[in-house]
Design a protein around this motif. Structure first.
Motif, mmCIF file in Angstrom:
data_model
loop_
_atom_site.group_PDB
_atom_site.id
_atom_site.type_symbol
_atom_site.label_atom_id
_atom_site.label_comp_id
_atom_site.label_asym_id
_atom_site.label_seq_id
_atom_site.Cartn_x
_atom_site.Cartn_y
_atom_site.Cartn_z
ATOM 1 N N VAL A 24 0.707 -1.011 -0.034
ATOM 2 C CA VAL A 24 0.008 0.072 0.104
ATOM 3 C C VAL A 24 0.834 1.079 0.043
ATOM 4 O O VAL A 24 0.576 2.288 -0.808
ATOM 5 N N MET A 25 2.050 1.215 0.939
ATOM 6 C CA MET A 25 2.858 2.405 0.781
ATOM 7 C C MET A 25 3.473 2.656 -0.501
ATOM 8 O O MET A 25 3.597 3.739 -0.832
ATOM 9 N N ALA A 26 3.766 1.480 -1.077
ATOM 10 C CA ALA A 26 4.714 1.541 -2.295
ATOM 11 C C ALA A 26 3.802 2.109 -3.508
ATOM 12 O O ALA A 26 3.993 3.290 -4.235
ATOM 13 N N ILE A 27 2.408 1.692 -3.545
ATOM 14 C CA ILE A 27 1.668 2.506 -4.452
ATOM 15 C C ILE A 27 1.191 3.566 -4.224
ATOM 16 O O ILE A 27 1.239 4.521 -4.981
ATOM 17 N N GLY A 28 0.939 3.865 -2.814
ATOM 18 C CA GLY A 28 0.482 5.278 -2.372
ATOM 19 C C GLY A 28 1.649 6.536 -2.541
ATOM 20 O O GLY A 28 1.469 7.687 -3.219
ATOM 21 N N CYS A 320 8.303 1.829 -7.794
ATOM 22 C CA CYS A 320 7.347 1.298 -6.941
ATOM 23 C C CYS A 320 6.582 0.168 -7.210
ATOM 24 O O CYS A 320 6.425 -0.746 -6.528
ATOM 25 N N LEU A 321 6.299 0.285 -8.690
ATOM 26 C CA LEU A 321 5.594 -1.088 -9.042
ATOM 27 C C LEU A 321 6.523 -2.205 -9.210
ATOM 28 O O LEU A 321 5.870 -3.313 -8.957
ATOM 29 N N VAL A 322 7.584 -1.941 -9.492
ATOM 30 C CA VAL A 322 8.398 -3.251 -9.408
ATOM 31 C C VAL A 322 8.667 -3.852 -8.304
ATOM 32 O O VAL A 322 8.802 -5.103 -8.051
ATOM 33 N N ASN A 323 8.830 -2.908 -7.174
ATOM 34 C CA ASN A 323 8.757 -3.472 -5.906
ATOM 35 C C ASN A 323 7.420 -4.347 -5.454
ATOM 36 O O ASN A 323 7.488 -5.271 -4.738
#
Length: 435
Positions: A24-28, A320-323
């Motif tokens: 959620v944090m990566a996407i946000g 962030c999407l790769v992560n």
């Protein structure tokens, strides 16, 4: 089945709160960074007058010669000689010449101090050409232009200051000791970018509170409050300045059809050729006639830092999407035994795709909500990165809020495709045998 898969997804998210929080944090954070910079890019690259931008044309003419210009591009403004000659020809449906003037408004109440206000000297066609919205009265007439009349149009904010928001049409306005009759009051109007005065504002400005006729401003020798570029010293005095090759005026024309635009372009080339034959120019005609968006593009109104920031933030979103892909892959493959049992009981690969993509969508929704909060903070803080006149244009409006949620959900679902494909390849027999 959608509600069932949604329930499964929510349960799975609750079983792994740390992993869920990381995704959620990566996407946000990724979405917030891209949407914050997009809000600035959107504000600076928008069409400032979409209903007419394709029929409004800026006029350029090279009166300096190739040795004083860059890459063959004519100067961005006109001299007084050229601007007034083109105006007198009346080759366009509407036309107006504009320059910013520095004036102080002197209130009738002697106890109040004079107020310095942004102002323009322009023509009567300025207002219908640019769809300037009126609250009271109307623009002055073309006859007022010809008569060099002492008339003016003021903004709502100035009307509020001087007349407490009441009717001011027909009343007097004192500008540096000269009295002007008010013909109309407009809304506080400043299209962004401020396309009609790019040479003096770099495209972004809060607009003006006072507009007066160009001819009368010249009579009163109201000084140019914008850029003044000369290839040589014009000498002392206002008359020498008007006769010089100094550029300081913006000329705009309204040409409703392509044929009219082509005719005006040919006339412009013919005018420059006549200046060459007369000996004023020693170079071939070099003219440009560009509509609003072409003009803004050539003048590079969109700040380079906003373009670079947008690209950097999109790169951050990709990281962030790769992560997120890695985290989803670990999460989904950990559930291989569950997938094997479901497949053995008759679930198809399409069912597995539906289940895990819906689960990824719930992550996207949560990431979008976080992204909205962070985007709001980012929009408030863009002034730390961009100049104030640009930062104030960035807003978190409903369209940007919706786009933030859509991007977050779409990004999370796209990120889930590879992990979901891997999960759908799980062989039921292997999982059952290992268990």
């Amino acid at each position: 089945m959608f509600s069932y898969y949604l329930q499964l997804g929510l349960r799975s998210l609750r079983r792994n709160p740390v992993l869920t929080a990381l995704m959620v944090m990566a996407i946000g954070f990724g979405v917030a960074a891209s949407m914050t910079t997009y809000s600035v890019f959107r504000a600076t690259s928008r069409d400032p007058i979409p209903q007419k931008s394709d029929v409004l044309y800026n006029v350029q003419l090279d009166n300096w010669g190739p040795e004083n210009t860059k890459e063959g591009e004519p100067p961005p403004a006109l001299s007084y000689k050229d601007a007034t000659a083109l105006l007198r020809a009346h080759k366009a449906k509407r036309q107006t010449v504009t320059y910013p003037i520095g004036v102080s408004v002197i209130p009738e109440d002697p106890s109040r101090l004079p107020m310095r206000q942004g102002a323009y000297a322009t023509g009567a066609d300025f207002f219908p050409m640019f769809d300037v919205p009126f609250l009271q009265g109307q623009a002055w007439s073309l006859d007022d232009d010809e008569r060099h009349a002492d008339v003016a149009v003021i903004s709502k904010s100035l009307n509020d200051k001087l007349f407490n928001g009441g009717s001011s049409v027909g009343k007097q306005l004192n500008l540096d000791g000269h009295l002007f009759r008010i013909t109309g009051v407009i809304k506080d109007w400043a299209p962004q970018p401020l396309f009609f005065d790019v040479p003096n504002t770099s495209g972004f400005d809060e607009g003006a509170s006072v507009y007066v006729p160009f001819n009368r401003a010249v009579d009163l020798k109201l000084p140019n409050n914008g850029n003044n570029n000369c290839v040589k010293d014009p000498g002392e005095g206002w008359e020498n300045y008007l006769r010089s090759e100094c550029i300081w005026l913006s000329l705009w024309t309204e040409l409703p059809s392509k044929s009219e635009a082509q005719s005006y372009r040919e006339y412009l080339s013919g005018y420059a050729a006549e200046m060459q034959r007369s000996g004023r120019f020693s170079w071939a005609p070099n003219v440009r006639l560009r509509n609003v968006m072409d003009w803004l593009s050539v003048q590079k109104v969109v700040p380079r830092e906003s373009q670079v920031s947008l690209l950097v933030s999109l790169g951050f979103l990709v990281i962030c999407l790769v992560n997120t892909i890695g985290l989803l892959l670990a999460k989904f493959m950990r559930r291989a035994p569950e997938i094997g049992v479901r497949r053995a009981l008759g679930a198809s690969r399409l069912d597995i795709y539906a289940q895990f993509l819906i689960e990824a969508g719930t992550i996207g929704i949560a990431g979008g909500v976080l992204g909205l909060l962070l985007t709001g903070l980012g929009v408030l803080g863009v002034g730390l990165v961009f100049p104030e006149d640009i930062a104030r244009l960035a807003t978190l409006d409903p369209s940007l809020m919706l786009l933030t949620l859509v991007v977050a959900i779409t990004a999370s679902v796209v990120a889930a495709f590879y992990p979901t494909w891997r999960a759908a390849q799980v062989q039921p027999a292997w999982q059952l045998k290992s268990n």
